[in-house]
Design an enzyme around this catalytic site. Structure first.
Site: not given
Ligand SMILES: Cc1ncc(COP(=O)(O)O)c(C=O)c1O
Length: 372
Positions: A37, A137, A263, A311
């Protein structure tokens, strides 16, 4: 390596990435589902996924539908678990990708809207169920379990996996046991109700490294796969940082006592000295909060950032050292580490690599050769 006109880039070491995945896989003795992700925490998910597929990794995880589509559209035709909320109407538009899109069901209401939106087509998808065991969550509440099971049985919903997520695996505290035991209880309910599924999983990076005996059927490492420490409490020296943020010296100034830098004039030169200007700033993801705090590495020596991070530029003090325009500068990587910058910035290493902006090209290195 000149990757843009200012020679600023993030070097992504594929060998280190594959080493980390393999290390986690051996340590946990469990199938690894790399978490990609947020563009693989800033490392570029498509390149990493392609390299991981070549090494035999069979499935991936992302947060959102669009991230999964991006992988699929770039020819990564593997099951991709989507952790977070998906509007069921959006999912319906991609039924033809149901072999690869593995959505999460995270509440009773979510399951009901999926059924009403997708109709019969819901049976084309395989789902994972995410249970809230204490992070509070997204995730199915314990009091929803019986209703969820009844609907799954009644509608023949295809469940591939059940999972949960730790709130404190990085703190190594008792809450980890509390959540793990809650999850074991949920697993037992599924067994008692004879619900069939393939995978139960709970381990993020911290759990992989600190509780490998609890790895269940698949593990979901993110941060440790990028060679970054999941915790400040316990370091694992076996993982290797994947990203190095690099730039060059663009200009050298000779400053005299009393000159001020940048700055706001937050640094005053206390004796005649040289400074070097590096063409990177907070718009690239080098946090402004590091002003007057952090160091960069040139020829294996650390130099302090002086004045405010702008920046597009930072200034470092080099005194009389033999540094020239064009010399390589390491903003973070092995040294200084992303963890070190994160501590100075009062944040996490996660935010440091995720924050490297799209203005910074990613350059990949594998087996000593660069590719893009
Ligand atoms: C559901 C879930 N699994 C696994 C992970 C991976 O976590 P980490 O980067 O701490 O290994 C995340 C990341 O937040 C997550 O949301």
């Amino acid at each position: 390596m000149l990757k843009n006109s200012r020679s600023t880039y993030a070097e992504i070491n594929i060998d280190n990435y594959l080493h980390n995945l393999e290390y986690i896989s051996k340590k946990t003795n469990t199938e690894v589902m790399p978490v990609l992700k947020a563009d693989a925490y800033g490392h570029n998910k498509i390149t990493l996924a392609k390299c991981a597929v070549k090494e035999g990794y069979k499935r991936f995880a992302v947060a959102f539908l669009e991230e999964a589509l991006d992988l699929i559209n770039n020819d990564i035709k593997k099951p991709i678990l989507i952790f977070n909320y998906i509007n069921p109407k959006s999912l319906k538009r991609y039924t033809y990708f149901s072999d690869f899109l593995i959505p999460t069901i995270h509440s009773l209401n979510n399951l009901k809207t999926l059924i009403s939106e997708l109709g019969e087509e819901i049976n084309k998808f395989k789902f994972h169920l995410n249970f809230n065991t204490g992070i509070n969550r997204i995730g199915i509440q314990e009091n929803e379990i019986e209703n969820i099971i009844a609907i799954i049985k009644n509608k023949n919903i295809n469940i591939e996996g059940i999972y949960s997520h730790y709130a404190t695996a990085d703190s190594l505290d008792d809450y980890v046991d509390y959540q793990y035991n809650n999850f074991l209880r949920i697993i037992k309910i599924f067994k008692d109700r004879e619900i069939e599924y393939k995978f139960k999983h709970m381990s993020n990076s911290a759990a992989c490294l600190y509780y490998p005996e609890r790895s269940l059927d698949i593990v979901r490492p993110g941060i440790a796969s990028f060679g970054l420490q999941p915790s400040n409490i316990k370091k694992d020296e076996n993982i290797k940082p994947v990203m190095e943020l690099k730039s060059i010296v663009a200009k050298i100034n000779t400053c005299k006592k009393g000159d001020t830098i940048g700055y706001g004039r937050t640094h005053i030169i206390d004796k005649n000295s040289k400074t070097a200007i590096i063409p990177i700033g907070y718009a690239d993801g080098y946090p402004r909060i590091l002003s007057n705090k952090s160091h960069v590495l040139i020829k294996n020596k650390l130099y302090k950032v002086i004045g405010n991070v702008s920046m597009d530029q930072i200034v470092i003090e080099i005194k009389d050292d033999d540094i020239m325009v064009g010399d390589e500068v390491i903003l973070f990587g092995k040294k200084p580490s992303a963890e070190h910058l994160a501590n100075l910035a009062n944040t996490l290493n996660y935010e440091i690599t995720c924050g490297v902006s799209s203005r910074v090209p990613r350059v990949f290195i594998k087996g000593g050769s660069y590719f893009e």
